[in-house]
Each structure stands twice: as structure tokens, then as C-alpha cells.
Design a protein around this motif. Structure first.
Motif, PDB file in Angstrom:
ATOM      1  N   ALA A 205       9.927   6.987  -6.649  1.00 27.72           N
ATOM      2  CA  ALA A 205       9.697   7.980  -5.676  1.00 27.72           C
ATOM      3  C   ALA A 205       8.278   8.248  -5.390  1.00 27.72           C
ATOM      4  N   ASP A 206       7.627   7.174  -4.836  1.00 28.71           N
ATOM      5  CA  ASP A 206       6.271   7.057  -4.464  1.00 28.71           C
ATOM      6  C   ASP A 206       5.165   7.915  -5.698  1.00 28.71           C
ATOM      7  N   TRP A 207       4.490   8.605  -5.248  1.00 29.11           N
ATOM      8  CA  TRP A 207       3.603   9.525  -5.833  1.00 29.11           C
ATOM      9  C   TRP A 207       4.183  10.433  -6.980  1.00 29.11           C
ATOM     10  N   ARG A 208       5.393  10.756  -6.725  1.00 24.86           N
ATOM     11  CA  ARG A 208       6.087  11.713  -7.360  1.00 24.86           C
ATOM     12  C   ARG A 208       6.613  11.316  -8.677  1.00 24.86           C
TER      13      ARG A 208
ATOM     14  N   ARG B 193       5.927  -0.478  -0.574  1.00 24.50           N
ATOM     15  CA  ARG B 193       4.941   0.794  -1.297  1.00 24.50           C
ATOM     16  C   ARG B 193       5.466   0.553  -2.779  1.00 24.50           C
ATOM     17  N   ALA B 194       6.673   0.171  -3.286  1.00 25.10           N
ATOM     18  CA  ALA B 194       7.098  -0.091  -4.641  1.00 25.10           C
ATOM     19  C   ALA B 194       6.422  -1.168  -5.051  1.00 25.10           C
ATOM     20  N   ARG B 195       6.296  -2.390  -4.536  1.00 25.85           N
ATOM     21  CA  ARG B 195       5.662  -3.250  -4.742  1.00 25.85           C
ATOM     22  C   ARG B 195       3.899  -3.077  -5.112  1.00 25.85           C
ATOM     23  N   MET B 196       3.389  -2.494  -4.031  1.00 18.02           N
ATOM     24  CA  MET B 196       2.106  -2.153  -4.244  1.00 18.02           C
ATOM     25  C   MET B 196       1.678  -1.086  -5.343  1.00 18.02           C
ATOM     26  N   ALA B 197       2.726  -0.171  -5.658  1.00 16.25           N
ATOM     27  CA  ALA B 197       2.440   0.518  -6.951  1.00 16.25           C
ATOM     28  C   ALA B 197       2.288  -0.261  -8.128  1.00 16.25           C
ATOM     29  N   ALA B 198       3.062  -1.349  -8.230  1.00 17.93           N
ATOM     30  CA  ALA B 198       3.381  -2.042  -9.361  1.00 17.93           C
ATOM     31  C   ALA B 198       2.039  -2.825  -9.401  1.00 17.93           C
TER      32      ALA B 198
ATOM     33  N   ALA C 195       4.548  -9.455  17.003  1.00 19.47           N
ATOM     34  CA  ALA C 195       4.168 -10.324  15.954  1.00 19.47           C
ATOM     35  C   ALA C 195       3.160  -9.584  14.912  1.00 19.47           C
ATOM     36  N   VAL C 196       2.371  -8.580  15.128  1.00 13.31           N
ATOM     37  CA  VAL C 196       1.790  -7.924  14.289  1.00 13.31           C
ATOM     38  C   VAL C 196       2.678  -7.160  13.422  1.00 13.31           C
ATOM     39  N   PHE C 197       3.816  -6.395  13.995  1.00 11.41           N
ATOM     40  CA  PHE C 197       4.637  -5.849  13.114  1.00 11.41           C
ATOM     41  C   PHE C 197       6.140  -6.579  12.777  1.00 11.41           C
ATOM     42  N   ALA C 198       5.905  -7.866  13.097  1.00 10.30           N
ATOM     43  CA  ALA C 198       6.853  -8.988  12.519  1.00 10.30           C
ATOM     44  C   ALA C 198       6.901  -8.590  10.798  1.00 10.30           C
ATOM     45  N   GLU C 199       8.469  -8.743  10.216  1.00 11.03           N
ATOM     46  CA  GLU C 199       8.225  -8.764   8.889  1.00 11.03           C
ATOM     47  C   GLU C 199       7.748 -10.021   8.322  1.00 11.03           C
ATOM     48  N   THR C 200       7.161  -9.841   7.279  1.00 14.75           N
ATOM     49  CA  THR C 200       6.733 -11.329   6.794  1.00 14.75           C
ATOM     50  C   THR C 200       7.450 -11.367   5.786  1.00 14.75           C
TER      51      THR C 200
ATOM     52  N   ASP D 109      -1.190  -3.800   6.688  1.00 11.65           N
ATOM     53  CA  ASP D 109      -1.379  -2.445   7.203  1.00 11.65           C
ATOM     54  C   ASP D 109      -2.571  -2.030   8.079  1.00 11.65           C
ATOM     55  N   SER D 110      -3.511  -2.667   7.938  1.00  7.48           N
ATOM     56  CA  SER D 110      -4.673  -2.327   8.800  1.00  7.48           C
ATOM     57  C   SER D 110      -4.331  -2.637  10.222  1.00  7.48           C
ATOM     58  N   ALA D 111      -3.966  -3.797  10.461  1.00 10.75           N
ATOM     59  CA  ALA D 111      -3.527  -4.510  11.758  1.00 10.75           C
ATOM     60  C   ALA D 111      -2.528  -3.160  12.402  1.00 10.75           C
ATOM     61  N   ARG D 112      -1.569  -2.985  11.536  1.00  8.09           N
ATOM     62  CA  ARG D 112      -0.459  -1.988  12.121  1.00  8.09           C
ATOM     63  C   ARG D 112      -0.889  -0.785  12.313  1.00  8.09           C
ATOM     64  N   PHE D 113      -1.765  -0.241  11.553  1.00  8.29           N
ATOM     65  CA  PHE D 113      -2.298   1.194  11.752  1.00  8.29           C
ATOM     66  C   PHE D 113      -3.216   1.135  13.088  1.00  8.29           C
ATOM     67  N   ALA D 114      -3.897  -0.136  13.689  1.00 11.44           N
ATOM     68  CA  ALA D 114      -4.607  -0.077  14.776  1.00 11.44           C
ATOM     69  C   ALA D 114      -3.856   0.177  16.012  1.00 11.44           C
ATOM     70  N   PHE D 115      -2.290  -0.164  15.978  1.00  9.00           N
ATOM     71  CA  PHE D 115      -1.641  -0.312  16.964  1.00  9.00           C
ATOM     72  C   PHE D 115      -1.045   1.318  16.957  1.00  9.00           C
ATOM     73  N   PHE D 116      -0.599   1.482  15.753  1.00 11.22           N
ATOM     74  CA  PHE D 116       0.131   2.643  15.697  1.00 11.22           C
ATOM     75  C   PHE D 116      -0.276   3.549  14.196  1.00 11.22           C
ATOM     76  N   PRO D 117      -1.316   4.676  14.433  1.00 10.76           N
ATOM     77  CA  PRO D 117      -1.982   5.422  13.435  1.00 10.76           C
ATOM     78  C   PRO D 117      -0.908   5.805  12.351  1.00 10.76           C
ATOM     79  N   GLU D 118       0.173   6.366  12.796  1.00 13.49           N
ATOM     80  CA  GLU D 118       1.109   6.860  11.990  1.00 13.49           C
ATOM     81  C   GLU D 118       2.090   5.973  11.030  1.00 13.49           C
ATOM     82  N   TYR D 119       1.698   4.678  11.170  1.00 11.43           N
ATOM     83  CA  TYR D 119       2.527   3.637  10.573  1.00 11.43           C
ATOM     84  C   TYR D 119       2.397   3.801   9.141  1.00 11.43           C
ATOM     85  N   ASP D 120       3.678   3.659   8.691  1.00 10.94           N
ATOM     86  CA  ASP D 120       3.888   3.982   7.120  1.00 10.94           C
ATOM     87  C   ASP D 120       4.685   2.607   6.576  1.00 10.94           C
ATOM     88  N   PRO D 121       4.172   1.778   5.723  1.00 11.71           N
ATOM     89  CA  PRO D 121       4.879   0.578   5.072  1.00 11.71           C
ATOM     90  C   PRO D 121       6.085   0.811   4.655  1.00 11.71           C
ATOM     91  N   PRO D 122       7.237  -0.008   4.612  1.00  9.06           N
ATOM     92  CA  PRO D 122       8.604   0.369   4.048  1.00  9.06           C
ATOM     93  C   PRO D 122       8.358   0.362   2.584  1.00  9.06           C
TER      94      PRO D 122
END
Length: 337
Positions: free
Chosen positions: A152-155, A208-213, A106-111, A191-204
Motif C-alpha cells: 500500500a505504497d508508503w502505508r 511503484r511496488a517494483r520501485m519500493a523493492a 510513445a512517451v506514455f507507451a507501456e514499456t 517518469d521524468s519524461a511523462r511528468f514533462a507532458f503531464f505534471p500530475e502523472y503517477d506511475p502504475p
């Protein structure tokens, strides 16, 4: 749905070499979930990884702990204690999240927001593979990472063109700084919840594009209200606490926007909990300084948008822009470089 080989490689690394049993178990659980989402068993997914595995150079910090132990006896033991403390905190956080969500799945379920972004971006954006990257040995190698053409993220900075249109089509972007901050916090909580279970978690990448906007809104939009100024200060504080340096231009943008909003807010008389007083008329010189500050920090903004923020006419902004560009051309021998 295909499996992200690069991410699976990272998860497998934690499965096999995690500092604690908890980290290794969490990584195995995450790898199993990734395989299931791709219609594979964990064994099948790992076999795909083995088929694409390439020789890897030695890590840049390989042998560092041995070197530190020789310089500072007891270094390894102290680091082991720190890792154990971090692991205890992580496991405690995971237990809290399991009580809240009910399960790790449920933590990783797509919102709903993530689903809308994925559905809007996948058909409207072109996904490209990064050409490659330089490894720790200085050699060029292919990479399995992909990016959205137009972001392209930070690029590449904030999303533009078709990608930005798709992001807005998924669900409208906030029109205020406080609205952008509220949405940013929602993504950060997930993201914080998912990082707790999987420290290497990277959002889709569509997230990341939405968060950049959202970042661009938080850096540049005008909201000369108590709520707007408070939200921008929280945004700046969030960056400070991350302890990751940003581009100087980004800092100039957010400081310019904050200064102008603060001056307008103070001039309105809305401060210290008092009701608005009669507006204080800002001088022409002050407005001119604000126009020039924005042109310096955010030259890509339109004359109309800058005029709206400062309280002048678009023609006034255009006059300042032309004068500024003319001065730049003269300083560079008329080449405008």
C-alpha cells in the motif's frame, strides 16, 4: 480496461484551471489518451466523472495568493513570472522528448518492463480500495484510490509475500546495489519524461511496488565494492535532491549499510585506484559492532543474511540477537515490549 476516475479528476482540474495554456492543452491531451485506452471518447469519460463527482470542500490554500498580495504587493506578478519560466522550460523539455520519442503517445507507451509487472501482479495480487481519507475539513470521505493487497505504497513499507513473489516472477530483482540503482534510474527517466507532458502523472501501482523493492535493496543490501558504495551515495543524493523527508528508520538502514560496506572496502585495500592489498583482518569487536548496528537498523533480516554481510557465522548473529532481545525484555520488566 477501466478508467482511473481519481486520476481523470486531477487531469480535468488541470484542463480547466491550468496556470498556462500549455498546461491546459497538455492535460487535455493526456485526458484524451486515458479515455482512448479505456475505449471511450473524451466526452464519454468526462460524463463518467460527472456521474461520480461529489461536492468538494474549499482548498486549504484557497485565497493564499490574495493574502500574500496584501502583505507583499507584487506577489501575484512575481509568481506569474515564475510560472511562465517553468512553463517555458517544460515546453522546451517536451520538444526535446518529441524529437527523441517521435510522439507523446510513445512517451506514455507501456514499456516491456511495465507490461511484465502488470501481467505478473494483476493475476497474483488482490486489488483493494482504500477505505477513505480525511479531507481538508476534517471529514471522512470515500476515495476511488486502490492498492495491491500486500503493498500500500508508503502505508506498508516494501512489498512482501505474494506481491514480492510476483514482482520477482515478472523479471528477477537485482542482487546488487549498483544493479538496483541502474534499474531505478531507468524508471526515473521514464517518469521524468511523462511528468514533462503531464505534471500530475503517477506511475502504475505495479511499477511503484517494483520501485519500493528496489528501494529496500538500495537501503539494505551489501556490496562492498567501489561501484556499490558509489551507487549507494548516488541513491542518498537522489533523496536529498527530492527534498522529501524519509522515515528515520530508512535513513538508519542506508547509513548502516554504507558504513559497513565502506569499512570492508577500505580494509580490502581497494581504494584510490590501487590494486587490492592483503586483506586487513577486522577485529572481533568491530564485527560485533556491525552485527549490533544491523540488528538495530534491520531487525527483519535473517541471521544468515547478516552473517554474510559482516563475515561471521549465523550462530554468532543469533547469539547477539538473543542477548539483545533478552536485554530488551529485562529493561521492560520481562515483557519484551
Amino acid at each position: 480496461m477501466s478508467i482511473d476516475i481519481e486520476r481523470l479528476r486531477k487531469v480535468r482540474g488541470l484542463m480547466e484551471a491550468g496556470a498556462t495554456k500549455g498546461e491546459r492543452d497538455a492535460a487535455r491531451s493526456r485526458a484524451t489518451a486515458m479515455a482512448k485506452a479505456a475505449g471511450l471518447t473524451l466526452k464519454e469519460a468526462l460524463s463518467k466523472l460527472d456521474a461520480t463527482e461529489k461536492p468538494r470542500p474549499k482548498g486549504l490554500f484557497q485565497g493564499f495568493d490574495d493574502w500574500m498580495e496584501a502583505r507583499e504587493p507584487g506577489h501575484k506578478a512575481r509568481e506569474a513570472v515564475k510560472r511562465a519560466e517553468r512553463e517555458r522550460a517544460r515546453r522546451s523539455r517536451c520538444e526535446e522528448l518529441l524529437r527523441e520519442y517521435g510522439s507523446e503517445e510513445a512517451v506514455f507507451a507501456e514499456t516491456d518492463q511495465e507490461r511484465r509487472l502488470r501481467e505478473a501482479l494483476q493475476p497474483l495480487a488482490t486489488f483493494r480500495k482504500y477505505d477513505g481519507e480525511v479531507d481538508s475539513e476534517g471529514n471522512w470521505r470515500e476515495t476511488d484510490k486502490t492498492y495491491i493487497d500486500g503493498f500500500a505504497d508508503w502505508r506498508s513499507g516494501p512489498p512482501k509475500g505474494a506481491v514480492l513473489a510476483a514482482i520477482h516472477a515478472a523479471y528477477p530483482l537485482p542482487e546488487t546495489v549498483s544493479g538496483a540503482w541502474a534499474e531505478h534510474q531507468q524508471f526515473e527517466a521514464a517518469d521524468s519524461a511523462r511528468f514533462a507532458f503531464f505534471p500530475e502523472y503517477d506511475p502504475p501501482i505495479w511499477v511503484r511496488a517494483r520501485m519500493a523493492a528496489l528501494s529496500f535493496i538500495l537501503d539494505t543490501y551489501s556490496e562492498p565494492t567501489v561501484e556499490g558504495v558509489r551507487a549507494r551515495l548516488k541513491w542518498m543524493n537522489w533523496h536529498v535532491n527530492r527534498e522529501i523527508a524519509r522515515d528515520v528508520l530508512d535513513d538508519k538502514r542506508v547509513l548502516t549499510a554504507l558504513r559497513i560496506d565502506f569499512e570492508v572496502l577500505m580494509a580490502s585495500g581497494v581504494h584510490n585506484g590501487q590494486a587490492p592489498s592483503a586483506p586487513v583482518r577486522r577485529t572481533t569487536a568491530a564485527k560485533r559492532a556491525d552485527v549490533l548496528s544491523i540488528l538495530d537498523a534491520c531487525p527483519e533480516l535473517s541471521d544468515r543474511e547478516i552473517a554474510r554481510r559482516v563475515g561471521v557465522s549465523p550462530q554468532t548473529v543469533n547469539n547477539h540477537r538473543r542477548a539483545r532481545n533478552g536485554a530488551a525484555m529485562a529493561a521492560n520488566g520481562g515483557l519484551g515490549l
